[in-house]
Design a protein around this motif. Structure first.
Motif, PDB file in Angstrom:
ATOM      1  N   GLY A  89       0.838  -1.327   0.115  1.00  0.00           N
ATOM      2  CA  GLY A  89       0.218  -0.075   0.090  1.00  0.00           C
ATOM      3  C   GLY A  89       0.791   1.044  -0.025  1.00  0.00           C
ATOM      4  N   LEU A  90       1.119   2.045  -1.203  1.00  0.00           N
ATOM      5  CA  LEU A  90       2.025   2.912  -1.325  1.00  0.00           C
ATOM      6  C   LEU A  90       1.575   4.283  -1.930  1.00  0.00           C
ATOM      7  N   VAL A  91       1.906   5.308  -1.355  1.00  0.00           N
ATOM      8  CA  VAL A  91       1.798   6.441  -2.244  1.00  0.00           C
ATOM      9  C   VAL A  91       3.197   7.143  -1.988  1.00  0.00           C
ATOM     10  N   LEU A  92       3.138   7.792  -3.413  1.00  0.00           N
ATOM     11  CA  LEU A  92       4.750   8.669  -3.357  1.00  0.00           C
ATOM     12  C   LEU A  92       3.978  10.081  -3.449  1.00  0.00           C
ATOM     13  N   LEU A  93       4.596  10.889  -2.310  1.00  0.00           N
ATOM     14  CA  LEU A  93       4.338  12.244  -2.305  1.00  0.00           C
ATOM     15  C   LEU A  93       5.589  13.237  -2.403  1.00  0.00           C
ATOM     16  N   ARG A 122       9.483   3.561  -7.176  1.00  0.00           N
ATOM     17  CA  ARG A 122      10.730   4.243  -6.492  1.00  0.00           C
ATOM     18  C   ARG A 122      11.160   5.641  -7.126  1.00  0.00           C
ATOM     19  N   ASN A 123      11.242   6.577  -6.213  1.00  0.00           N
ATOM     20  CA  ASN A 123      11.580   8.075  -6.965  1.00  0.00           C
ATOM     21  C   ASN A 123      12.368   8.675  -6.104  1.00  0.00           C
ATOM     22  N   PRO A 124      13.460   8.978  -6.321  1.00  0.00           N
ATOM     23  CA  PRO A 124      14.622   9.466  -5.209  1.00  0.00           C
ATOM     24  C   PRO A 124      14.008  11.121  -4.837  1.00  0.00           C
ATOM     25  N   ALA A 125      13.223  11.449  -5.631  1.00  0.00           N
ATOM     26  CA  ALA A 125      12.901  13.053  -5.195  1.00  0.00           C
ATOM     27  C   ALA A 125      11.420  13.042  -4.176  1.00  0.00           C
ATOM     28  N   ALA A 126      11.022  11.672  -3.977  1.00  0.00           N
ATOM     29  CA  ALA A 126       9.873  11.766  -3.248  1.00  0.00           C
ATOM     30  C   ALA A 126       9.934  11.103  -2.062  1.00  0.00           C
ATOM     31  N   LEU A 127       8.610  11.279  -1.202  1.00  0.00           N
ATOM     32  CA  LEU A 127       8.436  10.520   0.130  1.00  0.00           C
ATOM     33  C   LEU A 127       7.562   9.679  -0.122  1.00  0.00           C
ATOM     34  N   ALA A 128       7.772   8.277   0.792  1.00  0.00           N
ATOM     35  CA  ALA A 128       6.776   7.301   0.566  1.00  0.00           C
ATOM     36  C   ALA A 128       5.566   7.077   1.905  1.00  0.00           C
ATOM     37  N   LEU A 129       4.642   6.790   1.485  1.00  0.00           N
ATOM     38  CA  LEU A 129       3.642   6.703   2.395  1.00  0.00           C
ATOM     39  C   LEU A 129       3.303   5.173   2.454  1.00  0.00           C
ATOM     40  N   MET A 130       3.628   4.382   3.358  1.00  0.00           N
ATOM     41  CA  MET A 130       3.365   2.935   3.288  1.00  0.00           C
ATOM     42  C   MET A 130       2.227   2.410   4.436  1.00  0.00           C
ATOM     43  N   PHE A 131       1.449   1.678   3.755  1.00  0.00           N
ATOM     44  CA  PHE A 131       0.472   1.476   4.866  1.00  0.00           C
ATOM     45  C   PHE A 131       0.863   0.282   5.565  1.00  0.00           C
ATOM     46  N   SER A 132       0.617  -0.195   6.886  1.00  0.00           N
ATOM     47  CA  SER A 132       1.351  -1.240   7.358  1.00  0.00           C
ATOM     48  C   SER A 132       2.787  -1.330   7.232  1.00  0.00           C
ATOM     49  N   ALA A 133       3.223  -0.495   6.986  1.00  0.00           N
ATOM     50  CA  ALA A 133       4.733  -0.499   6.478  1.00  0.00           C
ATOM     51  C   ALA A 133       5.598  -1.146   7.557  1.00  0.00           C
ATOM     52  N   PRO A 134       6.755  -1.868   7.056  1.00  0.00           N
ATOM     53  CA  PRO A 134       7.434  -2.428   7.726  1.00  0.00           C
ATOM     54  C   PRO A 134       8.935  -2.084   8.048  1.00  0.00           C
ATOM     55  N   GLU A 135       9.549  -2.310   9.215  1.00  0.00           N
ATOM     56  CA  GLU A 135      10.843  -2.091   9.341  1.00  0.00           C
ATOM     57  C   GLU A 135      11.631  -3.151  10.081  1.00  0.00           C
TER      58      GLU A 135
END
Length: 563
Positions: free
Chosen positions: A83-87, A171-184
């Motif tokens: 679940g990914l949005v690039l902002l 993937r976009n080096p100029a962007a920020l990613a919004l990831m749902f249930s995102a892992p680490e």
């Protein structure tokens, strides 16, 4: 645990949500798995997915898909599952996948590429702005809580620099990613949670203990504080994270910790001796994954892995295969590891897949070796291949026939699981999210507890945990749906007969195996048995203890005992 009795009653009434909470509570607690037996006293016909929890369970499977590490599962599968949005830094939407759009719209936000992300709740908008600024400033991940407009639990997601999205098509080096249930990664997730919600070190330690499956009293004892102290800490955690129930906390921590692994590229490690996973495309277009050990010109041996395993063979198999001039091929059955699922999963259809694999790899006259629940698949393949199979070797094999008297609680639990596929899928999806080396150790310790010989072997070989953790992680790359299919196949295959097997069948089995007793395997194979080799100093862990000797025996093709 209190959940169990409640789940039993709720299951009979069709309310499966409480059962799901029970699965969350017990998945990381192998010592208590048998408590699920009473929770699974549902009608035998109740094998379908209850409508009221279908969406919730599908969410669990999506989170599990996010939890795959780089290189696990189909390479092209990650982008469609995340679940990914690039902002942009000013929150303009640069890209959005379907899963993310489904989470956000219509209740949380309006999403349109080229315009600012419009979050409906003003608190959510302010929280997003703070998270974007923090992620850009620090270069680290921030966890964002989005409040729902209704009384439902909040939605948690990560905000991260998009350079962390290894392998993503978005993937976009100029962007920020919004990831749902995102892992680490596990080592970093607690720091991110503490920073994002202002939890103290003591509160983080308590949260970690609760996620491991401990009750409040158990956590207090391990932390060396009073129960009143941990209750106060738990109330503080609830306040800071905007939660109200302990089950919601466990679920949130589980999902955040699990999915985070896909955000960071694993550091390069020393080259593994194991061959890479390869795959063939079967006649119906599905992918069948496998590993290929030893010389290509060696005598072919097709291995059928156990029920919660993968194509990863024990350490040293490659060296041993070369020394014995064996070409050892292990395929991941449909729905396991990197192999695609098969809708009509049965012993016979998997045998068809394995015959296709032998044709593609030119394994003209292979020996077949079934380990634990791989045994009936090896036998079904021998039926299909006739004279082409040179021998069938069964290591601690589990037959599809139900035993007259279960000798261990885990055997009874498996029997209950076979009648409830949706529960199996959910349980193993949650187990995948909660998997850790420590959980693998506790799982193996529990399995070894039913046999004195197994306990002694486990205590003497702690290094086996690294191998177990690795193959279980690979096995559950897609969650638990492959295992659910296999358990259904076992239940449907109880009438399996072995007519047509021409290859000699050799059984190697631990005498002290209470999880899958030797007498049941011998009785199932019946007149087709050419040799039974009882291993008097082993239980269910016999394949670990005797792996080298078994391979040597197969390579030599001799009749001397291996014990």
């Amino acid at each position: 645990m209190a959940h169990v009795g409640q789940a039993k009653r709720a299951g009979l009434e069709g309310d499966a949500r409480l059962l799901v909470e029970t699965l969350y509570a017990l998945a990381a607690h192998p010592e208590s798995w048998e408590q699920l037996i009473s929770a699974l006293e549902l009608p035998r016909s109740a094998t379908g997915l209850p409508e009221e929890v279908a969406a919730e369970l599908e969410g669990i499977h999506k989170v599990t898909a996010l939890a795959r590490r780089q290189g696990e599962g189909p390479p092209e599968g990650q982008a469609k599952d995340v679940g990914l949005v690039l902002l942009s830094p000013s929150a303009v939407v640069l890209a959005c996948c379907a899963l993310a759009r489904g989470v956000l719209e219509p209740h949380l936000a309006s999403v349109a590429v080229g315009t600012r992300l419009q979050l409906h709740h003003p608190d959510n908008h302010e929280a997003l702005q703070r998270a974007l600024v923090e992620a850009k400033r620090s270069g680290q991940h921030a966890i964002l809580r989005l409040e729902r407009p209704t009384a439902g639990a909040p939605v948690f997601c990560y905000v991260a620099d998009s350079s962390a999205l290894a392998g993503s098509a978005l993937r976009n080096p100029a962007a920020l990613a919004l990831m749902f249930s995102a892992p680490e990664p596990e080592a970093q997730v607690w720091g991110a949670i503490g920073k994002s919600f202002g939890l103290t070190a003591a509160e983080l330690r308590l949260a970690a203990k609760l996620r491991e499956g401990l009750a409040l009293s158990e956590a207090a004892e391990e932390l060396g504080v009073s129960v009143n102290t941990v209750r106060n800490q738990l109330r503080a955690i609830f306040d800071k994270m905007g939660l109200k129930r302990q089950s919601d906390l466990i679920r949130t921590l589980t999902e955040l910790a699990a999915v985070g692994r896909s955000l960071v590229v694993p550091s390069a490690s020393s080259a593994s001796e194991d061959p890479p996973i390869r795959s063939v495309q079967l006649a119906d277009g599905r992918r069948l994954a496998f590993r290929d050990y030893g010389p290509r010109s060696g005598r072919p041996l097709l291995i059928y892995h156990g029920g919660m395993s993968s194509s990863l063979m024990p350490p040293g198999t490659g060296v041993l295969a070369n020394a014995l001039n064996l070409r050892v091929v292990c395929a991941e059955r449909p729905g396991f590891g990197q192999s695609d699922r098969r809708a009509d999963y049965r012993f016979e259809t998997v045998a068809e897949d394995m015959e296709q694999l032998c044709d593609r790899l030119e394994l003209h006259r292979p020996a077949l070796c079934g380990v634990v629940s791989g045994a009936p698949f090896a036998l079904a393949t021998a039926q299909r291949m006739g004279d082409r199979a040179t021998g069938v070797y069964l290591l601690a094999g589990r037959p599809p026939r139900p035993v007259e008297q279960n000798l261990s609680p885990l055997s009874e639990l498996r029997a209950r699981f076979e009648s409830h596929p949706w529960v199996v899928e959910t349980f193993y999806a949650i187990l995948r999210m909660r998997l850790s080396p420590d959980l693998a150790r506790r799982l193996m310790k529990r399995l070894a507890s039913f046999s004195e010989a197994d306990r002694a072997y486990f205590d003497a070989h702690p290094e086996m945990i690294d191998f177990v953790f690795a193959y279980v992680t690979e096995c559950l790359a897609h969650g638990g749906r492959g295992i659910a299919d296999e358990m259904t196949a076992f239940r449907r295959g109880q009438t399996m007969n072995l007519t047509g097997i021409r290859a000699p069948v050799v059984i190697w089995h631990g005498v002290d195996d209470r999880f899958s007793p030797m007498k049941d395997m011998v009785a199932f194979v019946g007149d087709h048995v050419s040799e039974v080799q009882p291993l008097f100093d082993s239980g269910h862990l016999a394949p670990f203890k005797y792996w080298r000797k078994m391979m040597e025996r197969i390579g030599e093709g001799a009749s001397h005992p291996i014990g």
